[in-house]
Design a protein around this motif. Structure first.
Motif, PDB file in Angstrom:
ATOM      1  N   PRO A   1      25.990 -25.844 -23.150  1.00 43.48           N
ATOM      2  CA  PRO A   1      27.135 -26.431 -22.402  1.00 43.48           C
ATOM      3  C   PRO A   1      28.287 -25.432 -22.523  1.00 43.48           C
ATOM      4  O   PRO A   1      28.187 -24.465 -23.259  1.00 43.48           O
ATOM      5  N   THR A   2      29.472 -25.857 -21.894  1.00 43.80           N
ATOM      6  CA  THR A   2      30.748 -25.226 -21.550  1.00 43.80           C
ATOM      7  C   THR A   2      31.106 -25.405 -23.328  1.00 43.80           C
ATOM      8  O   THR A   2      31.219 -26.362 -23.868  1.00 43.80           O
ATOM      9  N   GLY A   3      31.726 -24.160 -23.615  1.00 41.86           N
ATOM     10  CA  GLY A   3      32.252 -23.855 -24.773  1.00 41.86           C
ATOM     11  C   GLY A   3      31.244 -23.497 -25.854  1.00 41.86           C
ATOM     12  O   GLY A   3      31.650 -23.195 -27.047  1.00 41.86           O
ATOM     13  N   HIS A   4      29.875 -23.439 -25.528  1.00 36.65           N
ATOM     14  CA  HIS A   4      28.800 -22.835 -26.451  1.00 36.65           C
ATOM     15  C   HIS A   4      28.871 -21.260 -26.208  1.00 36.65           C
ATOM     16  O   HIS A   4      28.840 -21.161 -24.595  1.00 36.65           O
ATOM     17  N   GLU A   5      28.384 -20.447 -26.842  1.00 40.62           N
ATOM     18  CA  GLU A   5      28.327 -19.098 -26.564  1.00 40.62           C
ATOM     19  C   GLU A   5      27.192 -18.655 -27.234  1.00 40.62           C
ATOM     20  O   GLU A   5      26.821 -18.855 -28.437  1.00 40.62           O
TER      21      GLU A   5
ATOM     22  N   THR B   1      30.855 -23.935 -29.986  1.00 41.14           N
ATOM     23  CA  THR B   1      29.751 -23.351 -31.009  1.00 41.14           C
ATOM     24  C   THR B   1      29.454 -21.949 -30.553  1.00 41.14           C
ATOM     25  O   THR B   1      29.121 -21.525 -29.351  1.00 41.14           O
ATOM     26  N   LEU B   2      29.561 -21.228 -31.615  1.00 38.32           N
ATOM     27  CA  LEU B   2      29.000 -19.640 -31.396  1.00 38.32           C
ATOM     28  C   LEU B   2      27.609 -19.658 -31.839  1.00 38.32           C
ATOM     29  O   LEU B   2      27.487 -19.948 -33.284  1.00 38.32           O
ATOM     30  N   VAL B   3      26.692 -19.253 -31.256  1.00 39.55           N
ATOM     31  CA  VAL B   3      25.170 -19.089 -31.898  1.00 39.55           C
ATOM     32  C   VAL B   3      24.793 -17.427 -32.050  1.00 39.55           C
ATOM     33  O   VAL B   3      25.136 -16.637 -30.999  1.00 39.55           O
ATOM     34  N   VAL B   4      24.676 -16.912 -33.141  1.00 41.97           N
ATOM     35  CA  VAL B   4      24.224 -15.506 -33.270  1.00 41.97           C
ATOM     36  C   VAL B   4      22.956 -15.447 -33.629  1.00 41.97           C
ATOM     37  O   VAL B   4      22.486 -15.990 -34.650  1.00 41.97           O
ATOM     38  N   GLN B   5      22.005 -14.903 -32.638  1.00 38.06           N
ATOM     39  CA  GLN B   5      20.630 -15.010 -32.856  1.00 38.06           C
ATOM     40  C   GLN B   5      20.068 -13.579 -32.693  1.00 38.06           C
ATOM     41  O   GLN B   5      20.213 -13.073 -31.812  1.00 38.06           O
ATOM     42  N   SER B   6      18.780 -13.533 -33.664  1.00 35.46           N
ATOM     43  CA  SER B   6      18.033 -12.026 -33.456  1.00 35.46           C
ATOM     44  C   SER B   6      17.192 -12.237 -32.352  1.00 35.46           C
ATOM     45  O   SER B   6      16.627 -13.252 -32.203  1.00 35.46           O
ATOM     46  N   GLU B   7      16.905 -10.956 -31.687  1.00 31.84           N
ATOM     47  CA  GLU B   7      15.957 -11.204 -30.526  1.00 31.84           C
ATOM     48  C   GLU B   7      14.648 -11.299 -30.935  1.00 31.84           C
ATOM     49  O   GLU B   7      13.518 -11.890 -30.314  1.00 31.84           O
ATOM     50  N   ALA B   8      14.165 -11.089 -32.293  1.00 33.69           N
ATOM     51  CA  ALA B   8      12.822 -11.165 -33.065  1.00 33.69           C
ATOM     52  C   ALA B   8      12.829 -12.155 -33.935  1.00 33.69           C
ATOM     53  O   ALA B   8      11.976 -12.379 -34.633  1.00 33.69           O
ATOM     54  N   ASP B   9      13.656 -13.335 -33.757  1.00 36.07           N
ATOM     55  CA  ASP B   9      13.606 -14.332 -34.773  1.00 36.07           C
ATOM     56  C   ASP B   9      12.361 -15.257 -34.465  1.00 36.07           C
ATOM     57  O   ASP B   9      12.472 -15.880 -33.477  1.00 36.07           O
ATOM     58  N   PRO B  10      11.432 -15.325 -35.465  1.00 37.09           N
ATOM     59  CA  PRO B  10      10.573 -16.199 -35.206  1.00 37.09           C
ATOM     60  C   PRO B  10      10.887 -17.942 -35.119  1.00 37.09           C
ATOM     61  O   PRO B  10       9.902 -18.500 -34.598  1.00 37.09           O
ATOM     62  N   PHE B  11      11.890 -18.181 -35.516  1.00 38.40           N
ATOM     63  CA  PHE B  11      12.439 -19.410 -35.573  1.00 38.40           C
ATOM     64  C   PHE B  11      13.116 -19.796 -33.979  1.00 38.40           C
ATOM     65  O   PHE B  11      13.702 -20.773 -33.845  1.00 38.40           O
ATOM     66  N   GLY B  12      12.938 -18.899 -33.124  1.00 38.20           N
ATOM     67  CA  GLY B  12      13.501 -18.903 -31.699  1.00 38.20           C
ATOM     68  C   GLY B  12      14.376 -17.516 -31.216  1.00 38.20           C
ATOM     69  O   GLY B  12      15.466 -17.763 -32.079  1.00 38.20           O
ATOM     70  N   GLY B  13      13.917 -16.767 -30.470  1.00 39.85           N
ATOM     71  CA  GLY B  13      14.689 -15.690 -29.939  1.00 39.85           C
ATOM     72  C   GLY B  13      15.902 -16.207 -29.025  1.00 39.85           C
ATOM     73  O   GLY B  13      15.725 -17.399 -28.365  1.00 39.85           O
ATOM     74  N   PRO B  14      16.737 -15.437 -28.626  1.00 40.18           N
ATOM     75  CA  PRO B  14      17.958 -15.924 -27.508  1.00 40.18           C
ATOM     76  C   PRO B  14      17.452 -16.424 -26.273  1.00 40.18           C
ATOM     77  O   PRO B  14      17.665 -17.419 -25.430  1.00 40.18           O
ATOM     78  N   ALA B  15      16.097 -15.786 -25.814  1.00 43.95           N
ATOM     79  CA  ALA B  15      15.633 -16.224 -24.732  1.00 43.95           C
ATOM     80  C   ALA B  15      15.003 -17.659 -24.545  1.00 43.95           C
ATOM     81  O   ALA B  15      14.737 -18.367 -23.416  1.00 43.95           O
ATOM     82  N   GLU B  16      14.583 -18.265 -25.765  1.00 44.36           N
ATOM     83  CA  GLU B  16      14.126 -19.537 -25.816  1.00 44.36           C
ATOM     84  C   GLU B  16      15.065 -20.732 -25.839  1.00 44.36           C
ATOM     85  O   GLU B  16      14.852 -21.779 -25.616  1.00 44.36           O
TER      86      GLU B  16
END
Length: 212
Positions: free
Chosen positions: A168-172, A148-163
């Motif tokens: 697991p292995t295979g997820h990026e 699974t690839l997650v592409v996430q904005s740093e300012a996303d109010p639904f959860g930023g990358p740091a959250e």
């Protein structure tokens, strides 16, 4: 070349718009969010960019959108409207990667392994409702059962990358600077809108081709 197809589902008719590669190596099926359609900037950009890299992009409109409704139904109904489409695409002979933005990403995570897909692309995964981090949806993402690839904005109010929890292995996870939940970049940002969309298209294209 762009073509459309209607697919009957248990939730009504879904519509696929194909943006075809001349010599396709894979199909990337992308669903939309709960409040919008396939005209979202990230979906449009991916449909324009990836066919040149050998990836046919299939933009999928959920039955509720095809029927002209303004708001998406419950998750079980979304899954019902998506699963036959993904199964149809998986049976066409090319490796299928499923995904979508926001609610569409959740659908792909919940159903991908059962439909014959080889991977999931989660664009702007809504990790939690805005301002309610305690209501986490991380389990859907972590238990997708597929790379699974997650592409996430740093300012996303639904959860930023740091959250996000440890993946697991295979997820990026690819962090998009400055973007909103819709990957919109403010005018004051040191990167432009086109640069952000190029980053997204490059990351998704590289990742999908890396699965093959």
């Amino acid at each position: 070349m762009t073509t459309t197809e209607i697919v009957p589902t248990g939730a009504g008719d879904a519509r696929i718009t194909y943006h075809r590669a001349a010599a396709p190596r894979a199909v990337l099926a992308l669903g939309h969010g709960a409040g919008g359609g396939t005209g979202a900037r990230d979906l449009v950009a991916l449909a324009a960019a990836l066919p040149a890299r050998g990836i046919t992009v299939a933009l999928v409109e959920q039955p509720w959108r095809v029927a002209g409704k303004k708001l998406g139904p419950a998750p079980k109904t979304l899954d019902l409207g998506w699963t036959p489409v993904a199964e149809r695409l998986a049976g066409a002979g090319l490796p299928l990667v499923v995904g979508g933005r926001s609610a569409g990403a959740r659908v792909a995570c919940r159903t991908g392994a059962a439909t014959g897909a080889v991977g999931v692309v989660a664009l702007a995964f809504p990790l939690h409702p805005p301002g309610k981090p305690e209501k986490s949806r991380a389990e859907e993402l972590l238990e997708s059962g597929l790379p699974t690839l997650v592409v996430q904005s740093e300012a996303d109010p639904f959860g930023g990358p740091a959250e996000f929890p440890a993946l697991p292995t295979g997820h990026e996870l690819v962090a998009v600077p400055y973007g909103s939940h819709g990957f919109e970049v403010p005018k004051r940002a040191p990167v432009g809108q086109d640069e952000v969309l190029e980053l997204i298209c490059g990351a998704v294209g590289d990742w999908v081709l890396g699965l093959l």
